[in-house]
Scaffold this motif. Structure first.
Motif, PDB file in Angstrom:
ATOM      1  N   VAL A 101      52.042  46.318  26.449  1.00 32.35           N
ATOM      2  CA  VAL A 101      53.309  46.335  27.176  1.00 32.35           C
ATOM      3  C   VAL A 101      53.137  46.059  28.665  1.00 32.35           C
ATOM      4  O   VAL A 101      54.122  45.779  29.364  1.00 32.35           O
ATOM      5  CB  VAL A 101      54.044  47.684  26.986  1.00 32.35           C
ATOM      6  N   GLU A 102      51.917  46.140  29.150  1.00 32.68           N
ATOM      7  CA  GLU A 102      51.644  45.810  30.554  1.00 32.68           C
ATOM      8  C   GLU A 102      50.158  45.539  30.704  1.00 32.68           C
ATOM      9  O   GLU A 102      49.330  46.187  30.046  1.00 32.68           O
ATOM     10  CB  GLU A 102      52.037  46.970  31.480  1.00 32.68           C
ATOM     11  N   THR A 103      49.820  44.556  31.525  1.00 32.52           N
ATOM     12  CA  THR A 103      48.418  44.315  31.848  1.00 32.52           C
ATOM     13  C   THR A 103      48.314  44.083  33.346  1.00 32.52           C
ATOM     14  O   THR A 103      49.258  43.597  33.981  1.00 32.52           O
ATOM     15  CB  THR A 103      47.850  43.124  31.047  1.00 32.52           C
ATOM     16  N   ALA A 104      47.181  44.452  33.911  1.00 38.35           N
ATOM     17  CA  ALA A 104      47.020  44.368  35.359  1.00 38.35           C
ATOM     18  C   ALA A 104      45.591  43.991  35.714  1.00 38.35           C
ATOM     19  O   ALA A 104      44.639  44.335  35.000  1.00 38.35           O
ATOM     20  CB  ALA A 104      47.394  45.694  36.022  1.00 38.35           C
ATOM     21  N   ASP A 105      45.453  43.292  36.820  1.00 38.72           N
ATOM     22  CA  ASP A 105      44.153  43.004  37.423  1.00 38.72           C
ATOM     23  C   ASP A 105      44.038  43.850  38.685  1.00 38.72           C
ATOM     24  O   ASP A 105      44.829  43.690  39.621  1.00 38.72           O
ATOM     25  CB  ASP A 105      44.030  41.524  37.774  1.00 38.72           C
ATOM     26  N   ILE A 106      43.059  44.755  38.706  1.00 38.06           N
ATOM     27  CA  ILE A 106      42.861  45.683  39.817  1.00 38.06           C
ATOM     28  C   ILE A 106      41.594  45.283  40.560  1.00 38.06           C
ATOM     29  O   ILE A 106      40.575  44.960  39.939  1.00 38.06           O
ATOM     30  CB  ILE A 106      42.740  47.125  39.292  1.00 38.06           C
ATOM     31  N   VAL A 107      41.666  45.282  41.892  1.00 36.37           N
ATOM     32  CA  VAL A 107      40.508  44.910  42.716  1.00 36.37           C
ATOM     33  C   VAL A 107      40.215  46.050  43.685  1.00 36.37           C
ATOM     34  O   VAL A 107      41.085  46.467  44.460  1.00 36.37           O
ATOM     35  CB  VAL A 107      40.773  43.605  43.505  1.00 36.37           C
ATOM     36  N   ILE A 108      38.966  46.565  43.634  1.00 37.99           N
ATOM     37  CA  ILE A 108      38.551  47.700  44.458  1.00 37.99           C
ATOM     38  C   ILE A 108      37.308  47.307  45.238  1.00 37.99           C
ATOM     39  O   ILE A 108      36.321  46.856  44.640  1.00 37.99           O
ATOM     40  CB  ILE A 108      38.256  48.933  43.577  1.00 37.99           C
ATOM     41  N   PRO A 109      37.309  47.440  46.564  1.00 33.07           N
ATOM     42  CA  PRO A 109      36.133  47.051  47.356  1.00 33.07           C
ATOM     43  C   PRO A 109      34.978  48.023  47.155  1.00 33.07           C
ATOM     44  O   PRO A 109      35.113  49.226  47.376  1.00 33.07           O
ATOM     45  CB  PRO A 109      36.654  47.083  48.798  1.00 33.07           C
ATOM     46  N   ASP A 110      33.835  47.497  46.749  1.00 37.65           N
ATOM     47  CA  ASP A 110      32.683  48.347  46.455  1.00 37.65           C
ATOM     48  C   ASP A 110      32.162  49.044  47.702  1.00 37.65           C
ATOM     49  O   ASP A 110      31.663  50.162  47.628  1.00 37.65           O
ATOM     50  CB  ASP A 110      31.569  47.488  45.830  1.00 37.65           C
ATOM     51  N   VAL A 111      32.283  48.402  48.864  1.00 34.54           N
ATOM     52  CA  VAL A 111      31.727  48.973  50.091  1.00 34.54           C
ATOM     53  C   VAL A 111      32.439  50.258  50.496  1.00 34.54           C
ATOM     54  O   VAL A 111      31.891  51.086  51.226  1.00 34.54           O
ATOM     55  CB  VAL A 111      31.785  47.935  51.238  1.00 34.54           C
ATOM     56  N   ARG A 112      33.659  50.459  49.998  1.00 38.28           N
ATOM     57  CA  ARG A 112      34.436  51.630  50.395  1.00 38.28           C
ATOM     58  C   ARG A 112      34.585  52.680  49.311  1.00 38.28           C
ATOM     59  O   ARG A 112      34.874  53.838  49.599  1.00 38.28           O
ATOM     60  CB  ARG A 112      35.827  51.183  50.846  1.00 38.28           C
ATOM     61  N   ARG A 113      34.423  52.276  48.033  1.00 38.31           N
ATOM     62  CA  ARG A 113      34.713  53.218  46.969  1.00 38.31           C
ATOM     63  C   ARG A 113      33.724  53.054  45.829  1.00 38.31           C
ATOM     64  O   ARG A 113      33.269  51.947  45.547  1.00 38.31           O
ATOM     65  CB  ARG A 113      36.134  53.008  46.438  1.00 38.31           C
ATOM     66  N   GLU A 114      33.394  54.163  45.214  1.00 33.86           N
ATOM     67  CA  GLU A 114      32.648  54.123  43.969  1.00 33.86           C
ATOM     68  C   GLU A 114      33.551  54.639  42.860  1.00 33.86           C
ATOM     69  O   GLU A 114      34.334  55.569  43.050  1.00 33.86           O
ATOM     70  CB  GLU A 114      31.367  54.951  44.048  1.00 33.86           C
ATOM     71  N   MET A 115      33.471  53.998  41.707  1.00 30.29           N
ATOM     72  CA  MET A 115      34.359  54.316  40.604  1.00 30.29           C
ATOM     73  C   MET A 115      33.667  55.246  39.618  1.00 30.29           C
ATOM     74  O   MET A 115      32.531  55.017  39.221  1.00 30.29           O
ATOM     75  CB  MET A 115      34.770  53.026  39.886  1.00 30.29           C
ATOM     76  N   VAL A 116      34.349  56.332  39.260  1.00 30.78           N
ATOM     77  CA  VAL A 116      33.834  57.293  38.288  1.00 30.78           C
ATOM     78  C   VAL A 116      34.878  57.455  37.185  1.00 30.78           C
ATOM     79  O   VAL A 116      36.055  57.684  37.466  1.00 30.78           O
ATOM     80  CB  VAL A 116      33.547  58.657  38.953  1.00 30.78           C
TER      81      VAL A 116
END
Length: 252
Positions: free
Chosen positions: A229-244
């Motif tokens: 029902v929805e799809t998204a492309d998310i972009v997160i800068p690695d230099v500022r954030r780490e994903m857990v």
């Protein structure tokens, strides 16, 4: 064994000089021409070496000014957790809000946009089927920390009060609550993370350098019938954030 590319060897030497403090944070490095002469390499080799260090976050280029030692930035942790959202609710109070989590956003929606082939495949629709696409810029303390572009099939939302995600009675409430209001129950979220490099447009919006590492996440939401029902492309800068990613354990 294959020999290391010359620009990588030069980048290693420059990195060591930077980390030793030979150039202080904020200091301007000698020109590429002078450094190329010092190391006895061509300017193209020196250009690639410095570009490598820009990508690694040690240097930053300033248009018309030169190349400088970049100030270190705090890298904040961002936890993606459906388990935590269920436990704390969808809108945690500011006192318990995770550091670095977006506290505001800008959004711009367009209607009747034909779905590109890749998006159509993710939404299980035909290429060219009409969608609403929304571009988001998420902010923390006024600074951009995340970008997202979402696509929703108009076959699901057309003629309803929620056709535009950020206007109407449920503006800003999120996809799950909006879809629930029109009888669509979202059951599953699938995220596919991939490493990438920032494009010119992404770098400009996020305040990072072209080619900086980013995390790209393809996120798709499915209803109880397995329909996207929805799809998204998310972009997160690695230099500022780490994903857990955090998962709850079902108790017997």
């Amino acid at each position: 064994m294959p020999r290391e590319a010359p620009y990588l060897a030069v980048a290693d030497v420059l990195r060591a000089r930077i980390l030793s403090g030979e150039w202080e944070i904020g200091a301007r490095l000698p020109s590429r021409a002078l450094l190329a002469e010092e190391y006895g390499v061509g300017r193209n080799v020196m250009q690639r070496a410095m570009d490598r260090l820009i990508i690694d976050g040690l240097l930053e280029g300033r248009a018309g000014s030169g190349t400088y030692v970049r100030s270190p930035r705090e890298r904040l942790r961002l936890v993606r957790s459906r388990h935590r959202e269920r436990r704390e609710g969808s809108s945690p109070c500011p006192a318990t809000r995770e550091r670095g989590r977006a506290d505001a956003w800008d959004a711009h929606s367009q209607v009747r946009i034909p779905a590109p082939e890749a998006v159509a495949e993710r939404l299980a629709i035909s290429p060219g089927d009409l969608c609403v696409t929304t571009h988001y810029e998420f902010l923390t303390d006024g600074h951009p920390v995340q970008l997202s572009t979402s696509w929703e099939p108009m076959a699901i939302t057309a003629g309803t009060p929620i056709v535009l995600p950020e206007t109407g009675p449920l503006a800003g409430k999120g996809v799950v609550e909006r879809m629930r209001s029109i009888g669509v129950a979202i059951e599953t979220v699938v995220e596919v993370p991939r490493p990438g490099r920032a494009t010119q447009a992404q770098a400009n919006l996020l305040g990072i350098s072209i080619g900086d590492l980013v995390l790209r996440i393809e996120r798709t939401l499915y209803d109880t019938d397995g329909r996207p029902v929805e799809t998204a492309d998310i972009v997160i800068p690695d230099v500022r954030r780490e994903m857990v990613y955090e998962f709850g354990i079902d108790r017997p």
